[in-house]
Design an enzyme around this catalytic site. Structure first.
Site, PDB file in Angstrom:
ATOM      1  N   GLU A 185     -10.407   7.321   4.283  1.00  0.00           N
ATOM      2  CA  GLU A 185      -9.313   6.733   5.239  1.00  0.00           C
ATOM      3  C   GLU A 185      -8.826   7.718   6.243  1.00  0.00           C
ATOM      4  OE1 GLU A 185      -5.738   5.763   2.923  1.00  0.00           O
ATOM      5  OE2 GLU A 185      -6.778   5.978   0.974  1.00  0.00           O
ATOM      6  N   ASP A 219       0.842  -1.230   0.008  1.00  0.00           N
ATOM      7  CA  ASP A 219       0.040   0.037  -0.037  1.00  0.00           C
ATOM      8  C   ASP A 219       1.045   1.355   0.131  1.00  0.00           C
ATOM      9  OD1 ASP A 219      -2.339   1.521  -0.094  1.00  0.00           O
ATOM     10  OD2 ASP A 219      -3.312   0.776   1.648  1.00  0.00           O
TER      11      ASP A 219
HETATM   12  C1  BGC Z   1      -5.295   2.873   0.308  1.00  0.00           C
HETATM   13  C2  BGC Z   1      -5.431   2.122  -0.643  1.00  0.00           C
HETATM   14  C3  BGC Z   1      -5.279   2.824  -2.261  1.00  0.00           C
HETATM   15  C4  BGC Z   1      -3.832   3.326  -2.339  1.00  0.00           C
HETATM   16  C5  BGC Z   1      -3.774   3.832  -3.709  1.00  0.00           C
HETATM   17  C6  BGC Z   1      -4.006   3.960   0.019  1.00  0.00           C
HETATM   18  O1  BGC Z   1      -3.660   5.005   0.841  1.00  0.00           O
HETATM   19  O2  BGC Z   1      -5.193   2.742   1.614  1.00  0.00           O
HETATM   20  O3  BGC Z   1      -6.873   1.432  -0.486  1.00  0.00           O
HETATM   21  O4  BGC Z   1      -5.575   1.732  -3.067  1.00  0.00           O
HETATM   22  O5  BGC Z   1      -3.931   4.286  -1.269  1.00  0.00           O
HETATM   23  O6  BGC Z   1      -4.845   4.784  -3.986  1.00  0.00           O
END
Ligand code: BGC
Length: 752
Positions: free
Chosen positions: A523, A313
């Site tokens: 998030e 990630d």
């Molecule tokens: C998130 C992921 C996402 C990635 C790319 C991260 O901050 O946890 O779910 O796919 O960013 O955008």
């Protein structure tokens, strides 16, 4: 304690974890063999630098000009792009560089990238472009944006989930993008968590079922098809159960729970042929997952026989040093991650991963074998996605992009999402000649219906939303006419605006539609420390109730905010979750009876901020007093008609281990309207060597019934459906007594 069926235990452990036993994979094996031939050949020609480049993923911002404001046009920085591809040989680029781009802009971006990668490099290896197309092609302007996953889960309609994924794949590919960082298969069992709405809810069986459908929809029969895409299962695994409820904080998940509750949806999706996984950004049991060999290699690649690749990630390899401090330097972080099983690093802002890994291999600290394994996996996926044949956008797909068909599928999904939680005095459906007062912060915003991952990461830039779509207010106006609709927001999500005026207007109406909920978030910025709906909104609701007019509460929220103190006085309550771009219309359709609601809760709706339990709790959790309480239980959801269940039958009472348990039940529509019902099958394993939940979902079917119509619905349970993770942390089925429960009916059987 019961006798453990040892033989079955061995069989089951191979059924439940073997990734390539599914029919899909059987068909795909020949493609994999073909891919591997191709990959081995190209691998033999690659330099170390080229290999390590393939393992490096950067964000589009690194190779584009700064975009000071969201919505500004994107321009690539071709010099930087050349450096990334020609000097660092990067294998993958992600993201949108701020906000969504037009279809044409994506065509230009992808074409420029692939021109360099396929025409100007020695081996012509295409770049794998990836994006978070969470509920549709999020980052392409005008895309069909579906209800978010938690809402799709409420439909209990496998076909809609698959169809949504198919359309998403189509619109991504139409944009020239083959790789989708979705589905989210984290279990939604922590209501405080800010990403709950990205999940399919609290039940492992249901999530596994949707996982399969989503993979079928996204990857199609052949991932290389011009309208299919590569799925990415995330966040493997255990990300969704942070102990304190905040995003990206430690989780403690014992191996038994990991295997019982967290792993099965990933195993199901891999069995269905999913080609990539993204790693849990957090840590489990003190071990940051990006450094967890057990989870990334022993379970994922050895046990599940996963043949695709694992991407980190965002910045999470670096964070093993900067945040988690399990590595004493950034270089050690790279070594830890790669040796644990990370195949590609979402670095994403620089080329440090490339530089360190190069040194590590040259110094003999990371063996070439590991590099070759990672690169083969990445190239295999590129091959299967058809990129070696054609890495360019197929512009002919533009015609069907966001077509009327896609919008209709979106509306149909949103209509089945809406969950009716209360309907006192049959206040709903509303008559169309009533004077309606619409109020509350969720009433007149599109962003609120969509949530995060919509046009921008946070999804909160209302000015970028397509103005031709309808908010709840606009959709109500379309139904009953502007003259019959009054509106004032009353409050914002966290502050008062014009409460007194709103209350005055409310007094002059026949009925009030009060739209409360949450603003968009995504998030960590979505962290909250109190699950109650904001105090301002609760107080506003109470003032509105004081008018004495009937109130229908419409909840638009990513997670179930506690609303206990305002439930009693609402005559009607609709839960819309995050219903997507057609959500406003769907809500109005249900409010005015053009659609009979059929959504069912994908989670247990909490009644209080503490003491939360999922529906599948253990006897111990409710042993001494009635502590388990929910505002509404998992699976709850009313209809404008009524259903009656009868004749729950099993084909036997005593079963041998390898027998199927055949179950049937009759369901009748006893009301005046046609409607859809979700028939849910639960089991209870009465006595087990590990304490068993009071009930577990093991089947669901959504059916349509006309008034007075009866349907007989059948289910089949196998030994695997009756299995669990035993004391040795292995999957077993034990003989003994079970019950089967459908609605208010129950039948017992014995497994010999
Ligand atoms: C998130 C992921 C996402 C990635 C790319 C991260 O901050 O946890 O779910 O796919 O960013 O955008």
């Amino acid at each position: 304690m019961k006798r453990i069926a040892l033989l079955l235990m061995i069989i089951l452990s191979s059924i439940s974890v073997s990734a390539f036993t599914g029919s899909y994979q059987m068909n795909k094996n020949s493609r994999i063999i073909e891919a591997d031939k191709f990959v081995n050949n190209i691998l033999s020609k690659m330099s170390l630098e080229e290999k390590i480049g393939q393992m490096t993923q950067i964000t589009l911002e690194v190779v584009s000009q700064p975009r000071p404001n969201e919505g500004d046009e994107l321009f690539l920085d071709v010099e930087k792009l050349n450096e990334a591809i020609l000097k660092y040989h990067v294998g993958s680029i992600l993201n949108t560089g701020g906000s969504a781009n037009s279809l044409e802009k994506w065509h230009e971006v992808i074409t420029t990238i692939q021109d360099i990668a396929t025409k100007e490099t020695r081996l012509g290896i295409p770049v794998l472009y990836g994006i978070d197309a969470i509920h549709g092609a999020t980052y392409t302007l005008g895309a069909t944006l579906f209800p978010q996953a938690i809402a799709m889960a409420a439909t209990r309609n496998r076909e809609l989930v698959r169809k949504g994924a198919e359309i998403t794949a189509f619109e991504m590919r139409a944009s020239g993008i083959p790789w989708n960082f979705n589905p989210v298969l984290d279990m939604g069992r922590e209501p405080l968590w800010s990403r709950l709405w990205e999940t399919y809810g609290e039940d492992t069986y249901m999530t596994s079922e949707y996982a399969r459908e989503y993979i079928k929809g996204i990857q199609g029969n052949d991932v290389s098809d011009k309208s299919s895409g590569v799925a990415c299962l995330k966040h493997y695994m255990g990300y969704s159960l942070p102990k304190n409820g905040f995003d990206r904080t430690p989780a403690w998940i014992p191996e038994r729970m990991l295997r019982e509750i967290i792993l099965p949806p990933f195993a199901a999706a891999i069995d269905e042929g999913a080609l990539t996984v993204m790693i849990n950004s957090g840590e489990i049991n003190g071990i940051p997952t990006h450094s967890d060999y057990h989870i990334l290699t022993e379970i994922l690649k050895d046990e599940l026989q996963f043949k695709g690749f694992a991407v980190s990630d965002w910045e999470d390899v670096k964070r093993l040093y900067t945040r988690d401090r399990v590595a004493a330097s950034p270089k050690e972080a790279v070594k830890l991650a790669v040796m644990a099983g990370v195949d590609m690093s979402m670095v994403p802002y620089d080329f440090s991963f490339y530089e360190y890994l190069l040194e590590l291999v040259k110094d003999g600290e990371v063996p070439m074998k590991r590099i070759d394994d990672a690169v083969s996996r990445i190239l295999r996926v590129k091959y299967l996605a058809g990129l070696f044949d054609n890495a360019y956008p197929d512009k002919s797909l533009s015609e069907e992009f966001a077509s009327q068909n896609h919008t209709s599928a979106n509306l149909a999904s949103a209509q089945e999402v809406i969950t009716l939680l209360k309907n006192e005095n049959n206040i709903l459906p509303l008559k169309k000649d009533k004077k309606v007062f619409v109020t509350g912060p969720a009433a007149n915003l599109l962003s609120v219906l969509n949530g995060g991952w919509t046009i921008t990461w946070q999804g909160n830039n209302e000015s970028l939303y397509p103005q031709e779509k309808f908010t709840i207010l606009e959709a109500i106006q379309n139904k009953v006419g502007a003259d019959n609709t009054q509106y004032l927001e009353g409050v914002n999500f966290d502050s008062e605006i014009n409460v007194t005026e709103a209350v005055e207007k409310a007094k002059n109406s026949d009925v009030i539609v009060l739209c409360l909920g949450e603003p968009p978030y995504c998030e960590t910025p979505g962290n909250i420390s109190n699950l109650n709906l904001s105090e301002v909104q609760l107080q506003f609701a109470k003032k509105i109730y004081e008018t004495g007019k009937p109130v229908v509460l419409v909840l638009v929220e990513g997670r179930p905010r506690v609303i206990n103190e305002i439930v009693e006085k609402a005559e009607g309550i609709l839960l819309a979750y995050l219903p997507g771009m057609e959500g406003g219309r769907a809500i109005a359709d249900v409010l005015f009876g053009d659609v009979n609601p059929s959504g069912k809760l994908p989670y247990s709706y909490p009644i209080a901020v503490n003491g939360f339990t999922t529906y599948d709790y253990k006897p111990l959790e409710n042993a001494n007093e009635n502590v388990v309480q929910h505002q509404w239980h998992f699976g709850y959801g009313l209809s404008y008609t009524s259903f009656e269940y009868s004749n729950l039958k099993l084909d036997k009472i005593n079963y041998e281990m390898n027998d199927d348990v055949n179950i049937s039940v009759d369901v009748k529509n006893t009301g005046q309207l046609a409607g859809q019902e979700v028939v849910e099958l639960y089991i209870c394993d009465k006595y087990g060597s590990v304490s068993r939940p009071v009930k577990q979902l093991r089947g669901f079917e959504k059916i349509s019934l006309d008034p007075a119509q009866v349907k007989t619905i059948s289910f089949k349970l196998t030994a695997e459906d009756l299995s669990f993770i035993g004391r040795e942390n292995k999957r077993i089925t034990e003989s003994g007594e079970f019950s089967v429960m459908i609605e208010n009916l129950e039948q017992k059987f014995v497994l010999k």
